[in-house]
Each structure stands twice: as structure tokens, then as C-alpha cells.
Scaffold this motif. Sequence first.
Motif, mmCIF file in Angstrom:
data_model
loop_
_atom_site.group_PDB
_atom_site.id
_atom_site.type_symbol
_atom_site.label_atom_id
_atom_site.label_comp_id
_atom_site.label_asym_id
_atom_site.label_seq_id
_atom_site.Cartn_x
_atom_site.Cartn_y
_atom_site.Cartn_z
ATOM 1 N N GLU A 63 0.801 -1.211 0.000
ATOM 2 C CA GLU A 63 0.000 0.000 0.000
ATOM 3 C C GLU A 63 0.837 1.265 0.000
ATOM 4 O O GLU A 63 0.427 2.283 -0.533
ATOM 5 C CB GLU A 63 -0.924 0.010 1.220
ATOM 6 C CG GLU A 63 -1.972 -1.059 1.173
ATOM 7 C CD GLU A 63 -2.859 -1.047 2.399
ATOM 8 O OE1 GLU A 63 -2.664 -0.179 3.274
ATOM 9 O OE2 GLU A 63 -3.735 -1.911 2.472
ATOM 10 N N SER A 64 2.010 1.229 0.621
ATOM 11 C CA SER A 64 2.824 2.432 0.709
ATOM 12 C C SER A 64 4.304 2.076 0.632
ATOM 13 O O SER A 64 4.699 0.925 0.817
ATOM 14 C CB SER A 64 2.535 3.173 2.018
ATOM 15 O OG SER A 64 2.889 2.353 3.110
ATOM 16 N N GLU A 65 5.111 3.100 0.386
ATOM 17 C CA GLU A 65 6.545 2.889 0.275
ATOM 18 C C GLU A 65 7.178 2.423 1.589
ATOM 19 O O GLU A 65 8.037 1.532 1.569
ATOM 20 C CB GLU A 65 7.226 4.160 -0.227
ATOM 21 C CG GLU A 65 8.683 3.949 -0.554
ATOM 22 C CD GLU A 65 9.327 5.188 -1.146
ATOM 23 O OE1 GLU A 65 10.469 5.059 -1.590
ATOM 24 O OE2 GLU A 65 8.698 6.264 -1.140
ATOM 25 N N PRO A 66 6.796 2.979 2.752
ATOM 26 C CA PRO A 66 7.390 2.470 4.004
ATOM 27 C C PRO A 66 7.112 0.979 4.230
ATOM 28 O O PRO A 66 7.996 0.249 4.698
ATOM 29 C CB PRO A 66 6.714 3.317 5.087
ATOM 30 C CG PRO A 66 6.286 4.556 4.404
ATOM 31 C CD PRO A 66 5.969 4.162 3.003
ATOM 32 N N ASN A 67 5.906 0.525 3.886
ATOM 33 C CA ASN A 67 5.602 -0.904 4.018
ATOM 34 C C ASN A 67 6.465 -1.733 3.082
ATOM 35 O O ASN A 67 6.938 -2.818 3.440
ATOM 36 C CB ASN A 67 4.130 -1.174 3.718
ATOM 37 C CG ASN A 67 3.211 -0.622 4.764
ATOM 38 O OD1 ASN A 67 3.648 -0.235 5.840
ATOM 39 N ND2 ASN A 67 1.933 -0.560 4.445
ATOM 40 N N PHE A 68 6.675 -1.228 1.868
ATOM 41 C CA PHE A 68 7.495 -1.936 0.883
ATOM 42 C C PHE A 68 8.952 -2.021 1.344
ATOM 43 O O PHE A 68 9.580 -3.077 1.266
ATOM 44 C CB PHE A 68 7.384 -1.221 -0.466
ATOM 45 C CG PHE A 68 8.208 -1.836 -1.548
ATOM 46 C CD1 PHE A 68 7.938 -3.112 -2.013
ATOM 47 C CD2 PHE A 68 9.254 -1.136 -2.128
ATOM 48 C CE1 PHE A 68 8.694 -3.684 -3.016
ATOM 49 C CE2 PHE A 68 10.007 -1.696 -3.133
ATOM 50 C CZ PHE A 68 9.730 -2.973 -3.581
ATOM 51 N N VAL A 69 9.484 -0.913 1.850
ATOM 52 C CA VAL A 69 10.876 -0.889 2.334
ATOM 53 C C VAL A 69 11.035 -1.814 3.536
ATOM 54 O O VAL A 69 12.026 -2.555 3.638
ATOM 55 C CB VAL A 69 11.303 0.556 2.677
ATOM 56 C CG1 VAL A 69 12.653 0.580 3.369
ATOM 57 C CG2 VAL A 69 11.328 1.404 1.408
ATOM 58 N N LYS A 70 10.067 -1.800 4.434
ATOM 59 C CA LYS A 70 10.113 -2.676 5.608
ATOM 60 C C LYS A 70 10.085 -4.148 5.173
ATOM 61 O O LYS A 70 10.799 -4.984 5.738
ATOM 62 C CB LYS A 70 8.930 -2.370 6.526
ATOM 63 C CG LYS A 70 8.956 -3.115 7.825
ATOM 64 C CD LYS A 70 7.804 -2.694 8.714
ATOM 65 C CE LYS A 70 7.821 -3.471 10.005
ATOM 66 N NZ LYS A 70 6.704 -3.099 10.889
ATOM 67 N N HIS A 71 9.275 -4.450 4.162
ATOM 68 C CA HIS A 71 9.206 -5.815 3.648
ATOM 69 C C HIS A 71 10.554 -6.266 3.090
ATOM 70 O O HIS A 71 10.991 -7.394 3.328
ATOM 71 C CB HIS A 71 8.139 -5.922 2.553
ATOM 72 C CG HIS A 71 8.294 -7.118 1.681
ATOM 73 N ND1 HIS A 71 7.976 -8.391 2.100
ATOM 74 C CD2 HIS A 71 8.767 -7.252 0.424
ATOM 75 C CE1 HIS A 71 8.235 -9.250 1.131
ATOM 76 N NE2 HIS A 71 8.719 -8.584 0.105
ATOM 77 N N GLN A 72 11.221 -5.386 2.348
ATOM 78 C CA GLN A 72 12.501 -5.751 1.733
ATOM 79 C C GLN A 72 13.588 -6.025 2.764
ATOM 80 O O GLN A 72 14.531 -6.757 2.490
ATOM 81 C CB GLN A 72 12.962 -4.663 0.774
ATOM 82 C CG GLN A 72 12.155 -4.637 -0.500
ATOM 83 C CD GLN A 72 12.658 -3.582 -1.466
ATOM 84 O OE1 GLN A 72 13.105 -2.517 -1.056
ATOM 85 N NE2 GLN A 72 12.573 -3.901 -2.735
ATOM 86 N N LYS A 73 13.454 -5.444 3.944
ATOM 87 C CA LYS A 73 14.436 -5.675 5.014
ATOM 88 C C LYS A 73 14.095 -6.909 5.844
ATOM 89 O O LYS A 73 14.910 -7.338 6.657
ATOM 90 C CB LYS A 73 14.502 -4.455 5.931
ATOM 91 C CG LYS A 73 15.085 -3.238 5.253
ATOM 92 C CD LYS A 73 15.109 -2.065 6.201
ATOM 93 C CE LYS A 73 15.651 -0.828 5.529
ATOM 94 N NZ LYS A 73 15.654 0.349 6.418
ATOM 95 N N GLY A 74 12.928 -7.482 5.634
ATOM 96 C CA GLY A 74 12.455 -8.575 6.473
ATOM 97 C C GLY A 74 12.986 -9.946 6.079
ATOM 98 O O GLY A 74 13.515 -10.169 4.993
ATOM 99 N N LYS A 75 12.829 -10.863 7.008
ATOM 100 C CA LYS A 75 13.309 -12.235 6.837
ATOM 101 C C LYS A 75 12.587 -12.997 5.722
ATOM 102 O O LYS A 75 13.252 -13.680 4.942
ATOM 103 C CB LYS A 75 13.183 -12.991 8.157
ATOM 104 C CG LYS A 75 13.892 -14.332 8.155
ATOM 105 C CD LYS A 75 13.721 -15.064 9.467
ATOM 106 C CE LYS A 75 14.635 -14.468 10.508
ATOM 107 N NZ LYS A 75 14.649 -15.288 11.754
ATOM 108 N N PRO A 76 11.253 -12.918 5.598
ATOM 109 C CA PRO A 76 10.595 -13.677 4.527
ATOM 110 C C PRO A 76 11.063 -13.271 3.131
ATOM 111 O O PRO A 76 11.242 -14.121 2.258
ATOM 112 C CB PRO A 76 9.110 -13.352 4.710
ATOM 113 C CG PRO A 76 8.976 -12.969 6.131
ATOM 114 C CD PRO A 76 10.262 -12.302 6.491
ATOM 115 N N HIS A 77 11.308 -11.972 2.923
ATOM 116 C CA HIS A 77 11.786 -11.506 1.624
ATOM 117 C C HIS A 77 13.195 -12.044 1.354
ATOM 118 O O HIS A 77 13.482 -12.542 0.257
ATOM 119 C CB HIS A 77 11.790 -9.982 1.570
ATOM 120 C CG HIS A 77 12.392 -9.432 0.313
ATOM 121 N ND1 HIS A 77 11.717 -9.400 -0.876
ATOM 122 C CD2 HIS A 77 13.612 -8.912 0.061
ATOM 123 C CE1 HIS A 77 12.483 -8.867 -1.803
ATOM 124 N NE2 HIS A 77 13.649 -8.571 -1.250
#
Length: 126
Positions: A63-77
Motif C-alpha cells: 500500500e505504501s513505500e514504508p511498508n514496501f521498504v520494511k518488507h525488503q528488510k524482512g526475513k521472509p523476503h
Amino acid sequence: MPAIRGPQSKSKARRHAAVRGLDLVHADLHSKKHLEQHLSSKAFEELPGGGLWYCVECATHYESEPNFVKHQKGKPHKRRVRQLKEEPYTQKEAEAATGLTTDNGRKKADEEMAIDVDVVEEDEVK
């Protein structure tokens, strides 16, 4: 108010959500045409955030860029990126692993005929 349990629970729906397979994502990464075809299959108005933030490796919209950036730093990604480094198996490799081969005996006969033709051609040249 207690948590909703049963088939209507959102957590169950999310836990069993359809995930785009590794072989399809691998094709998306190596072919822009394949990726564009997948993305054009859905209207951008229906996608979260208008379809602006899309993770190709995980095949999910954000939905937003902060969510996308947080996802890219996460373990599942990161786990998914590591899985995509390996080349996916082909159907031919899978059949060979189970012992299913398409050998119908013609290859040996074709090789013998090719050798016979070479011998005949050599005799004609002499």
C-alpha cells in the motif's frame, strides 16, 4: 471482543493465501515480457496502493513505500531471494529423477544407420 475463529478468520485466509510459485517468479526475473504480462492481468485500481509498490521476488503489492521498504528488510523476503538464486527444476529433470524416460529404442538404431551410411559413403569415394 474475542477473536474470530473458524473459516471466517482473516489469519487463516492469509496463512493459506495463494503464493506465486518460484518457477513463475524466476521467469518474471529473467523476462520483462513475462512480468509485464502478469502485472497487466489485474487493473491497477484494484491493487493496493494503485500497484505502485510491487515486490517482484515475493509477487506481492504494498500500500505504501514504508511498508514496501520494511518488507525488503524482512526475513521472509530475504528467504525468498535466497530460494530464487537456485535454478528451478525442469519437467525433463523431474521425469529423469523418477526413472521416467522417453527412450523408445530409436536412438541406437539411428546411430547404427548413421555409421552404416558413413561406411557406404567412404566405399563410394574409394
